[in-house]
Enzyme design. Structure first.
Site, PDB file in Angstrom:
ATOM      1  N   PHE A  10     -44.080 -34.993  15.217  1.00 11.35           N
ATOM      2  CA  PHE A  10     -44.514 -35.494  13.917  1.00 11.35           C
ATOM      3  C   PHE A  10     -45.587 -34.609  13.178  1.00 11.35           C
ATOM      4  O   PHE A  10     -46.552 -34.939  12.602  1.00 11.35           O
ATOM      5  CB  PHE A  10     -44.985 -36.982  14.441  1.00 11.35           C
ATOM      6  CG  PHE A  10     -44.992 -37.816  13.068  1.00 11.35           C
ATOM      7  CD1 PHE A  10     -44.065 -38.237  12.510  1.00 11.35           C
ATOM      8  CD2 PHE A  10     -46.124 -38.204  12.792  1.00 11.35           C
ATOM      9  CE1 PHE A  10     -43.853 -39.106  11.403  1.00 11.35           C
ATOM     10  CE2 PHE A  10     -46.182 -39.380  11.442  1.00 11.35           C
ATOM     11  CZ  PHE A  10     -44.896 -39.742  11.011  1.00 11.35           C
ATOM     12  N   LYS A 124     -35.565 -23.466  14.724  1.00 15.45           N
ATOM     13  CA  LYS A 124     -34.495 -22.546  14.958  1.00 15.45           C
ATOM     14  C   LYS A 124     -34.209 -22.114  16.212  1.00 15.45           C
ATOM     15  O   LYS A 124     -33.236 -21.467  16.535  1.00 15.45           O
ATOM     16  CB  LYS A 124     -35.109 -21.330  13.791  1.00 15.45           C
ATOM     17  CG  LYS A 124     -34.927 -21.535  12.625  1.00 15.45           C
ATOM     18  CD  LYS A 124     -36.183 -20.874  11.868  1.00 15.45           C
ATOM     19  CE  LYS A 124     -37.077 -21.998  11.783  1.00 15.45           C
ATOM     20  NZ  LYS A 124     -38.326 -21.359  10.578  1.00 15.45           N
ATOM     21  N   GLU A 148     -28.702 -27.762   9.135  1.00 16.27           N
ATOM     22  CA  GLU A 148     -28.793 -27.453   7.937  1.00 16.27           C
ATOM     23  C   GLU A 148     -30.212 -26.875   7.467  1.00 16.27           C
ATOM     24  O   GLU A 148     -30.377 -25.864   6.991  1.00 16.27           O
ATOM     25  CB  GLU A 148     -28.628 -28.494   6.653  1.00 16.27           C
ATOM     26  CG  GLU A 148     -28.913 -27.976   5.274  1.00 16.27           C
ATOM     27  CD  GLU A 148     -27.763 -27.056   5.008  1.00 16.27           C
ATOM     28  OE1 GLU A 148     -26.842 -27.109   5.120  1.00 16.27           O
ATOM     29  OE2 GLU A 148     -28.368 -25.835   4.630  1.00 16.27           O
ATOM     30  N   VAL A 151     -32.243 -23.053   7.857  1.00 11.96           N
ATOM     31  CA  VAL A 151     -32.103 -21.699   7.191  1.00 11.96           C
ATOM     32  C   VAL A 151     -31.986 -22.241   5.447  1.00 11.96           C
ATOM     33  O   VAL A 151     -31.464 -23.124   5.375  1.00 11.96           O
ATOM     34  CB  VAL A 151     -30.519 -20.996   7.282  1.00 11.96           C
ATOM     35  CG1 VAL A 151     -30.406 -19.834   6.364  1.00 11.96           C
ATOM     36  CG2 VAL A 151     -30.107 -20.660   8.666  1.00 11.96           C
ATOM     37  N   GLY A 205     -47.923 -25.073   3.577  1.00 10.50           N
ATOM     38  CA  GLY A 205     -47.046 -25.503   4.722  1.00 10.50           C
ATOM     39  C   GLY A 205     -45.744 -24.501   4.695  1.00 10.50           C
ATOM     40  O   GLY A 205     -44.895 -24.973   5.385  1.00 10.50           O
ATOM     41  N   GLU A 208     -45.141 -20.369   9.780  1.00 15.21           N
ATOM     42  CA  GLU A 208     -44.814 -21.029  10.895  1.00 15.21           C
ATOM     43  C   GLU A 208     -46.103 -21.219  11.547  1.00 15.21           C
ATOM     44  O   GLU A 208     -47.010 -20.827  11.264  1.00 15.21           O
ATOM     45  CB  GLU A 208     -44.047 -19.909  11.920  1.00 15.21           C
ATOM     46  CG  GLU A 208     -42.552 -19.712  11.538  1.00 15.21           C
ATOM     47  CD  GLU A 208     -41.742 -20.782  11.487  1.00 15.21           C
ATOM     48  OE1 GLU A 208     -41.586 -21.391  12.600  1.00 15.21           O
ATOM     49  OE2 GLU A 208     -41.190 -21.273  10.316  1.00 15.21           O
ATOM     50  N   ASP A 219     -38.660 -15.028  12.257  1.00  7.77           N
ATOM     51  CA  ASP A 219     -38.057 -16.121  11.485  1.00  7.77           C
ATOM     52  C   ASP A 219     -36.792 -15.700  10.657  1.00  7.77           C
ATOM     53  O   ASP A 219     -35.852 -16.269  10.969  1.00  7.77           O
ATOM     54  CB  ASP A 219     -39.297 -16.686  10.813  1.00  7.77           C
ATOM     55  CG  ASP A 219     -38.673 -17.899   9.884  1.00  7.77           C
ATOM     56  OD1 ASP A 219     -38.646 -19.123  10.423  1.00  7.77           O
ATOM     57  OD2 ASP A 219     -38.342 -17.735   8.666  1.00  7.77           O
ATOM     58  N   LYS A 223     -32.821 -16.523  11.556  1.00  9.28           N
ATOM     59  CA  LYS A 223     -31.860 -17.026  10.437  1.00  9.28           C
ATOM     60  C   LYS A 223     -30.456 -16.183  10.423  1.00  9.28           C
ATOM     61  O   LYS A 223     -29.488 -16.596  10.167  1.00  9.28           O
ATOM     62  CB  LYS A 223     -32.691 -17.243   9.358  1.00  9.28           C
ATOM     63  CG  LYS A 223     -33.774 -18.472   9.321  1.00  9.28           C
ATOM     64  CD  LYS A 223     -34.426 -18.221   8.110  1.00  9.28           C
ATOM     65  CE  LYS A 223     -35.659 -19.420   8.153  1.00  9.28           C
ATOM     66  NZ  LYS A 223     -36.613 -19.384   7.319  1.00  9.28           N
TER      67      LYS A 223
HETATM   68  N1  HSE Z   1     -41.776 -20.250   7.822  1.00 10.09           N
HETATM   69  C1  HSE Z   1     -40.541 -20.387   7.439  1.00 10.09           C
HETATM   70  C2  HSE Z   1     -40.463 -19.709   6.189  1.00 10.09           C
HETATM   71  C3  HSE Z   1     -40.305 -21.783   7.165  1.00 10.09           C
HETATM   72  O1  HSE Z   1     -41.547 -19.448   5.749  1.00 10.09           O
HETATM   73  O2  HSE Z   1     -39.490 -19.493   5.562  1.00 10.09           O
HETATM   74  C4  HSE Z   1     -38.852 -22.315   6.867  1.00 10.09           C
HETATM   75  O3  HSE Z   1     -37.980 -21.887   7.954  1.00 10.09           O
END
Ligand code: HSE
Length: 347
Positions: A10, A124, A148, A151, A205, A208, A219, A223
Site C-alpha cells: 500500500f 516488474k 500492463e 511497462v 514518485g 524506484e 528498470d 522492461k
Molecule cells: N521507476 C520507474 C520509472 C517507475 O521511472 O520509469 C515506472 O516503472
C-alpha cells in the site's frame, strides 16, 4: 458482480489506485457497470486489514497517514495468508520490486493463482524474471496474469499489442522506457545537477524505492525483457540484456550534446533478425530532429516495428502515482469486461 480486490503493498501505486477508484466510483458504475470492494490491504509497514464485506478505505487512509498499524479490521495474517484466506477475486500485487529474486512478489503471485485469484501487477519482478511460469500457472488455474503497469505505467503497451495490434508480428521495439532517467536528463539539460534532479524525481514518485534501479538502467532492462517475452514471444533472460545506465553521463556531456543539436536519451531496444535477438539498454545521443529527442520529463515513448502497419509509436506517461494507479484500474476493468461479457451477450 462486485469485484473483490485485495491489495498487497500500500505504497504510491496502491494509494493512487484507491484514490482513482474512489473519485471515479459513480462514473465506473454508469459507464461500465463496474462495482468493487477492497476487502484486504496488506503492507509490511501497516500489517493486514481484512473485511470480507469491504474495508472502510477512509479509515485505512487515516491509519496510514498517522503511520500506525491497521487497527480497524486489523488481522494477524501475513501477506501470503491474506492472499490464501481472503475472499478476493483479484490480488493487486503492488509490493516492492526486486529484480534479482522477484520476491516476495513471485510467491504472492503463486499463492494467488493456486487459490484461483487473478493477479494484476505493476511489479516488474515476476514479469521480468518468471513470465513463462506465471502465465502457465495463471492459465492452469483459469485466471489472469495482467501486467500492463510494468511497462510505461498506464500508457497502453502490452494491452495494445494483445488487443488492437493482435495479428501483427512485431520484430523490434525501441524507445525510452524509464521515466526517472528521462526526467533527470531533461532537468540536467536545464542546468540542474544530478543529485538535485534525482531528488526531484524521487519526490514526484517516479523513482524506484532503490533509485539505482533507474539510473543504472536495471528498470529499463526489466522492461526490455518483458517486451521481448510478452510482445515478441521470445524467451529472453534479463541477464542477457546488455545494460548501461546514465551514471557516467556528466553535465559536460549533456551540454556538449546540446551544443551539437543532439540529446542524450536512455534507450531500450530489442530486435529480432535472422542473426538472432539483440537487446540492450544504453544512453544514446539522438539528433534533435529524431522523434525521441522531443520526449521530455517522465514521459516515455516506444516504437513497435510491425509487419502489417510499419512503425507504430506510442507516447505517454512512464511513471507516477496516478499514471501507474490507472494501469491497475485498466487491468481490473479488463477482467470485469471478460467476466461480464458472456458469449450470449455478444452481438
Ligand atoms: N521507476 C520507474 C520509472 C517507475 O521511472 O520509469 C515506472 O516503472
Amino acid at each position: 458482480m462486485i469485484q473483490k480486490i485485495a491489495l498487497v503493498g500500500f505504497g504510491t501505486v496502491g494509494q493512487g489506485l484507491c484514490e482513482i477508484l474512489a473519485a471515479k466510483e459513480k462514473e465506473l458504475l454508469e459507464k461500465y457497470n463496474y462495482q468493487y470492494l477492497i476487502v484486504a490491504v496488506s503492507d509490511p509497514r501497516f500489517g493486514t486489514a481484512y473485511n470480507s464485506a469491504g474495508l472502510d478505505m477512509e479509515q485505512v487512509f487515516n491509519e496510514v497517514r498517522s503511520d500506525q498499524k491497521f487497527t480497524t479490521d486489523g488481522c494477524p495474517w501475513d501477506s501470503l495468508e491474506m492472499i490464501r484466506n481472503s475472499n478476493a477475486d483479484v490480488v493487486c500485487e503492488l509490493a516492492f520490486t526486486d529484480l534479482n529474486t522477484g520476491e516476495p512478489a513471485i510467491a504472492h503471485c503463486r499463492e494467488a493463482f493456486a487459490t484461483g485469484k487473478h493477479i494484476v501487477t505493476s511489479n516488474k519482478g515476476p514479469a521480468a524474471l518468471a513470465y513463462a511460469e506465471m502465465k502457465s500457472l495463471a492459465d492452469k488455474h483459469n485466471v489472469d496474469f495482467r501486467i500492463e503497469g510494468t511497462v510505461m505505467s498506464g500508457t497502453p503497451v502490452l494491452n495494445l499489442t494483445d488487443g488492437p495490434l493482435a495479428g501483427c508480428s512485431i520484430s523490434a521495439v525501441k524507445g525510452i522506457l524509464n521515466g526517472t532517467t528521462n526526467f533527470m536528463l531533461s532537468e540536467m539539460e536545464q542546468g540542474s545537477d544530478y543529485t538535485a534532479a534525482l531528488a526531484k524525481a524521487q519526490a514526484l514518485g517516479y523513482a524506484e524505492a532503490d533509485p539505482a534501479g533507474d539510473v543504472e538502467g536495471y528498470d529499463a532492462r526489466a522492461k526490455v525483457t518483458i517486451l521481448a517475452n510478452v510482445v515478441m514471444g521470445e524467451k529472453l533472460s534479463i541477464t542477457a540484456v546488455d545494460c548501461t545506465g546514465i551514471t557516467a553521463l556528466t553535465p559536460e556531456d549533456i551540454m556538449e550534446a546540446k551544443a551539437e543539436n543532439t540529446r542524450w536519451k536512455l534507450i531500450g531496444s530489442v530486435t529480432k533478425s535472422s542473426e538472432g535477438l539483440s537487446a540492450y539498454v544504453r544512453p544514446e545521443r539522438v539528433p534533435l530532429t529524431h522523434p525521441l529527442a522531443g520526449i521530455m520529463g517522465a514521459t516515455n515513448a516506444l516504437t513497435f516495428k510491425t509487419d502489417l502497419l510499419g512503425d507504430v509509436t506510442i507516447v505517454g506517461a512512464g511513471a507516477g502515482k496516478t499514471e501507474t494507479g490507472f494501469s491497475i484500474l485498466s487491468d481490473l476493468l479488463a477482467i470485469h469486461r471478460a467476466e461480464t461479457i458472456l458469449p450470449e451477450n455478444r452481438l
